[in-house]
Design a protein around this motif. Sequence first.
Motif, PDB file in Angstrom:
ATOM      1  N   ILE A 144       0.846  -1.191   0.000  1.00  0.00           N
ATOM      2  CA  ILE A 144       0.000   0.000   0.000  1.00  0.00           C
ATOM      3  C   ILE A 144       0.886   1.246   0.000  1.00  0.00           C
ATOM      4  CG2 ILE A 144      -1.880   1.212   1.193  1.00  0.00           C
ATOM      5  CD1 ILE A 144      -2.626  -1.680   0.446  1.00  0.00           C
ATOM      6  N   CYS A 145       0.518   2.216  -0.805  1.00  0.00           N
ATOM      7  CA  CYS A 145       1.203   3.510  -0.878  1.00  0.00           C
ATOM      8  C   CYS A 145       2.608   3.377  -1.478  1.00  0.00           C
ATOM      9  CB  CYS A 145       1.257   4.177   0.497  1.00  0.00           C
ATOM     10  SG  CYS A 145       1.601   5.944   0.403  1.00  0.00           S
TER      11      CYS A 145
ATOM     12  N   LYS B  15       7.839   5.120   1.647  1.00  0.00           N
ATOM     13  CA  LYS B  15       7.184   3.921   2.182  1.00  0.00           C
ATOM     14  C   LYS B  15       7.900   2.639   1.757  1.00  0.00           C
ATOM     15  CE  LYS B  15       3.760   5.896   4.336  1.00  0.00           C
ATOM     16  NZ  LYS B  15       3.573   5.758   5.783  1.00  0.00           N
ATOM     17  N   GLY B  16       9.011   2.790   1.009  1.00  0.00           N
ATOM     18  CA  GLY B  16       9.802   1.615   0.662  1.00  0.00           C
ATOM     19  C   GLY B  16       9.627   1.101  -0.753  1.00  0.00           C
TER      20      GLY B  16
ATOM     21  N   PHE C  31       2.588  -9.184  -7.446  1.00  0.00           N
ATOM     22  CA  PHE C  31       2.610  -8.057  -6.520  1.00  0.00           C
ATOM     23  C   PHE C  31       1.509  -7.083  -6.929  1.00  0.00           C
ATOM     24  CE2 PHE C  31       6.710  -9.806  -5.750  1.00  0.00           C
ATOM     25  CZ  PHE C  31       7.164  -9.323  -4.524  1.00  0.00           C
ATOM     26  N   VAL C  32       0.768  -6.591  -5.940  1.00  0.00           N
ATOM     27  CA  VAL C  32      -0.241  -5.569  -6.181  1.00  0.00           C
ATOM     28  C   VAL C  32       0.177  -4.342  -5.382  1.00  0.00           C
ATOM     29  CG1 VAL C  32      -2.658  -4.906  -5.882  1.00  0.00           C
ATOM     30  CG2 VAL C  32      -2.074  -7.248  -6.560  1.00  0.00           C
ATOM     31  N   PHE C  33       0.407  -3.248  -6.091  1.00  0.00           N
ATOM     32  CA  PHE C  33       0.734  -1.965  -5.465  1.00  0.00           C
ATOM     33  C   PHE C  33      -0.533  -1.127  -5.500  1.00  0.00           C
ATOM     34  CE2 PHE C  33       5.607  -1.693  -6.370  1.00  0.00           C
ATOM     35  CZ  PHE C  33       5.783  -2.967  -5.862  1.00  0.00           C
ATOM     36  N   VAL C  34      -0.921  -0.602  -4.347  1.00  0.00           N
ATOM     37  CA  VAL C  34      -2.169   0.139  -4.238  1.00  0.00           C
ATOM     38  C   VAL C  34      -1.855   1.587  -3.898  1.00  0.00           C
ATOM     39  CG1 VAL C  34      -4.408   0.295  -3.083  1.00  0.00           C
ATOM     40  CG2 VAL C  34      -3.323  -1.947  -3.413  1.00  0.00           C
ATOM     41  N   GLU C  35      -2.286   2.499  -4.788  1.00  0.00           N
ATOM     42  CA  GLU C  35      -2.079   3.925  -4.526  1.00  0.00           C
ATOM     43  C   GLU C  35      -2.823   4.328  -3.268  1.00  0.00           C
ATOM     44  OE1 GLU C  35      -3.493   5.600  -8.229  1.00  0.00           O
ATOM     45  OE2 GLU C  35      -1.425   5.992  -8.824  1.00  0.00           O
ATOM     46  N   SER C  36      -2.262   5.296  -2.582  1.00  0.00           N
ATOM     47  CA  SER C  36      -2.889   5.771  -1.362  1.00  0.00           C
ATOM     48  C   SER C  36      -2.825   7.287  -1.317  1.00  0.00           C
ATOM     49  CB  SER C  36      -2.190   5.169  -0.143  1.00  0.00           C
ATOM     50  OG  SER C  36      -2.776   5.596   1.044  1.00  0.00           O
TER      51      SER C  36
ATOM     52  N   VAL D 175      -2.064  -0.252   8.206  1.00  0.00           N
ATOM     53  CA  VAL D 175      -2.214  -1.297   7.195  1.00  0.00           C
ATOM     54  C   VAL D 175      -1.960  -2.674   7.816  1.00  0.00           C
ATOM     55  CG1 VAL D 175      -1.207  -2.191   5.067  1.00  0.00           C
ATOM     56  CG2 VAL D 175      -1.673   0.238   5.287  1.00  0.00           C
ATOM     57  N   ALA D 176      -0.967  -2.765   8.687  1.00  0.00           N
ATOM     58  CA  ALA D 176      -0.673  -4.040   9.355  1.00  0.00           C
ATOM     59  C   ALA D 176      -1.865  -4.487  10.188  1.00  0.00           C
ATOM     60  CB  ALA D 176       0.573  -3.905  10.223  1.00  0.00           C
TER      61      ALA D 176
END
Length: 174
Positions: free
Chosen positions: A4-5, A10-11, A27-32, A85-86
């Motif tokens: 996420i993000c 954020k890495g 891998f799914v990257f989700v914009e935030s 998120v965790a």
Amino acid sequence: VTFICPISTKGLDTALRLAGRRPDIPFVFVESWPINEIRRVARDLQLRRHANVILRKQTHDMRSIYREARLILIPSPSFEGWGRVASEAQVSGIPVLASNVGGLPEAVGPGGILIDPQAGIGSWVAALARLWDDSAEYDRIARLALSHSRRKEFAKEKLAERLVAVITDLLVVT
């Protein structure tokens, strides 16, 4: 693996390196957070180099994201106050692979694996393999993630008590 993000603070670099090392894993990257046009274009160019990375637009209802997630990645190189998120992922029994910074160790607890942000990419790859490739280990940590999300200080009654106490203190002070 859900991240996420996807921004540098954020890495993003670590996440992309992991995706590059494990092309067999989706891998799914989700914009935030919104980012400026120049950074967005640069990020999108980086993502295109990885056939196993999908970029999703931000959503206000994260349930659709967590329904598809097997593992949450939080490779933040800098201080994180908590790691919402965790906590959100663990409610669904999703393990977390995160940096050992700020409030992330407390947020992740036994429901994931923590990596020193200064560790090399090899440490991240090994931890990812441990969760992705070993189904018994994945199941064990997924159970711990769900259990961690149900700890007593997160019970609705406890949260309500703490909220009332904070509001009461504010009313008395002002």
